[in-house]
Design an enzyme around this catalytic site. Structure first.
Site, PDB file in Angstrom:
ATOM      1  N   GLU A 100       4.734  15.030   0.563  1.00 22.57           N
ATOM      2  CA  GLU A 100       3.862  13.944   1.037  1.00 22.57           C
ATOM      3  C   GLU A 100       2.721  13.745   0.045  1.00 22.57           C
ATOM      4  OE1 GLU A 100       3.296  11.300   2.399  1.00 22.57           O
ATOM      5  OE2 GLU A 100       2.939  11.589   4.548  1.00 22.57           O
ATOM      6  N   ASP A 101       2.227  12.523  -0.021  1.00 18.19           N
ATOM      7  CA  ASP A 101       1.122  12.249  -0.947  1.00 18.19           C
ATOM      8  C   ASP A 101      -0.212  12.750  -0.403  1.00 18.19           C
ATOM      9  OD1 ASP A 101       1.127  10.364   1.079  1.00 18.19           O
ATOM     10  OD2 ASP A 101       0.867   8.624  -0.220  1.00 18.19           O
ATOM     11  N   ASP A 104      -4.168  12.829   5.892  1.00 16.87           N
ATOM     12  CA  ASP A 104      -5.494  12.270   6.184  1.00 16.87           C
ATOM     13  C   ASP A 104      -5.848  12.688   7.617  1.00 16.87           C
ATOM     14  OD1 ASP A 104      -7.736  10.597   6.071  1.00 16.87           O
ATOM     15  OD2 ASP A 104      -6.626   8.785   6.430  1.00 16.87           O
ATOM     16  N   PHE A 153     -11.299   6.695   0.293  1.00 15.74           N
ATOM     17  CA  PHE A 153      -9.967   6.088   0.199  1.00 15.74           C
ATOM     18  C   PHE A 153      -9.534   6.124  -1.261  1.00 15.74           C
ATOM     19  CE2 PHE A 153      -6.730   2.874  -0.103  1.00 15.74           C
ATOM     20  CZ  PHE A 153      -5.964   3.154   1.014  1.00 15.74           C
ATOM     21  N   ARG A 166      -0.406   1.889  -7.513  1.00 13.39           N
ATOM     22  CA  ARG A 166       0.476   3.071  -7.499  1.00 13.39           C
ATOM     23  C   ARG A 166       0.766   3.578  -8.914  1.00 13.39           C
ATOM     24  NH1 ARG A 166       2.424   3.480  -2.239  1.00 13.39           N
ATOM     25  NH2 ARG A 166       2.800   1.540  -1.133  1.00 13.39           N
TER      26      ARG A 166
HETATM   27  P1  5GP Z   1      -2.545  10.115   8.221  1.00 15.22           P
HETATM   28  O1  5GP Z   1      -3.876   9.578   8.612  1.00 15.22           O
HETATM   29  O2  5GP Z   1      -1.529   9.817   9.287  1.00 15.22           O
HETATM   30  O3  5GP Z   1      -2.605  11.572   7.856  1.00 15.22           O
HETATM   31  O4  5GP Z   1      -2.101   9.360   6.911  1.00 15.22           O
HETATM   32  C1  5GP Z   1      -1.265   8.258   7.005  1.00 15.22           C
HETATM   33  C2  5GP Z   1      -0.900   7.674   5.692  1.00 15.22           C
HETATM   34  O5  5GP Z   1      -1.984   6.848   5.321  1.00 15.22           O
HETATM   35  C3  5GP Z   1      -0.663   8.599   4.515  1.00 15.22           C
HETATM   36  O6  5GP Z   1       0.625   9.096   4.438  1.00 15.22           O
HETATM   37  C4  5GP Z   1      -0.938   7.647   3.376  1.00 15.22           C
HETATM   38  O7  5GP Z   1       0.217   6.884   3.097  1.00 15.22           O
HETATM   39  C5  5GP Z   1      -2.017   6.760   3.938  1.00 15.22           C
HETATM   40  N1  5GP Z   1      -3.335   7.209   3.478  1.00 15.22           N
HETATM   41  C6  5GP Z   1      -4.202   8.042   4.087  1.00 15.22           C
HETATM   42  N2  5GP Z   1      -5.306   8.199   3.354  1.00 15.22           N
HETATM   43  C7  5GP Z   1      -5.109   7.438   2.245  1.00 15.22           C
HETATM   44  C8  5GP Z   1      -5.892   7.185   1.067  1.00 15.22           C
HETATM   45  O8  5GP Z   1      -7.005   7.676   0.867  1.00 15.22           O
HETATM   46  N3  5GP Z   1      -5.331   6.362   0.143  1.00 15.22           N
HETATM   47  C9  5GP Z   1      -4.109   5.775   0.307  1.00 15.22           C
HETATM   48  N4  5GP Z   1      -3.673   4.974  -0.653  1.00 15.22           N
HETATM   49  N5  5GP Z   1      -3.355   5.991   1.384  1.00 15.22           N
HETATM   50  C10 5GP Z   1      -3.852   6.819   2.334  1.00 15.22           C
END
Ligand code: 5GP
Length: 181
Positions: A100-101, A104, A153, A166
């Site tokens: 996973e990238d 959050d 972000f 990207r």
């Molecule tokens: P979660 O809040 O469910 O952990 O993250 C959901 C998704 O939101 C992540 O898999 C990612 O794709 C996107 N995301 C969360 N934080 C960031 C950020 O700082 N930058 C970007 N580009 N995507 C994010």
């Protein structure tokens, strides 16, 4: 028409990322021993990280892709997750390494792990390049972590802002966007 690009403050340069990803690959290679791994790449954001990480893992492995979309505003998630592309093969008896990238709030990973468990893999481990602990809403297990980052972000190295960014070789934070929610 030309697109306005947001101002981006560099956080992690390409060399720093590459070094850390190599270390993660070494660690994963040691931990998994001779097991046959299935690297499960979470699209779209982790495609760059995954390409670098799998080449740093010195083990036989297969690669599968799963596409997830989490709904929300431009810079935050609501926790409502949809599978946009599913794995083609059964994962039962596989040792799955989720790639996973970013974790959050953790809601997407929580959803994914629960979903994967229903497919009866032998094991599930999680490798994420980035983690924003300040935003955590649900505890998720992270076995391999690249970097802990502040509540900003971020874009680049696979991560996007409205679909763009990207291809940036580094990771940077959108200037003036440390809020979210
Ligand atoms: P979660 O809040 O469910 O952990 O993250 C959901 C998704 O939101 C992540 O898999 C990612 O794709 C996107 N995301 C969360 N934080 C960031 C950020 O700082 N930058 C970007 N580009 N995507 C994010």
């Amino acid at each position: 028409m030309a697109r306005l690009t947001p101002e981006i403050e560099p956080l992690l340069d390409a060399e720093t990322i590459a070094g850390r990803v190599r270390e993660m690959g070494r660690q994963i290679s040691e931990d998994f021993g001779a097991k046959n791994l299935t690297a499960l790449v979470v699209l779209k954001g982790s495609f760059v990280f995954a390409a670098e990480l799998v080449r740093a893992i010195d083990l036989p492995l297969t690669v599968e892709f799963i596409g997830l979309r989490s709904y929300g505003s431009r810079t935050s998630t609501s926790g409502v997750v949809e599978i946009t592309l599913d794995v083609k093969y059964p994962l039962n008896n596989c040792d799955v390494l989720v790639i996973e990238d970013i974790v959050d709030t953790g809601l997407t990973m929580d959803y994914l792990i629960k979903n994967l468990k229903t497919r009866l893999p032998s094991s599930i481990r999680v490798a994420t390049l980035l983690h924003k602990p300040a935003r955590s809403k649900v505890e998720v297990p992270i076995d391999y972590l690249g970097f802990t980052i502040p509540d900003r972000f971020v874009v680049g190295y696979g991560l996007d802002y409205e679909g763009y960014g990207r291809n940036l070789p580094y990771i940077g934070a959108l200037v003036g966007d440390s809020k979210v929610d």
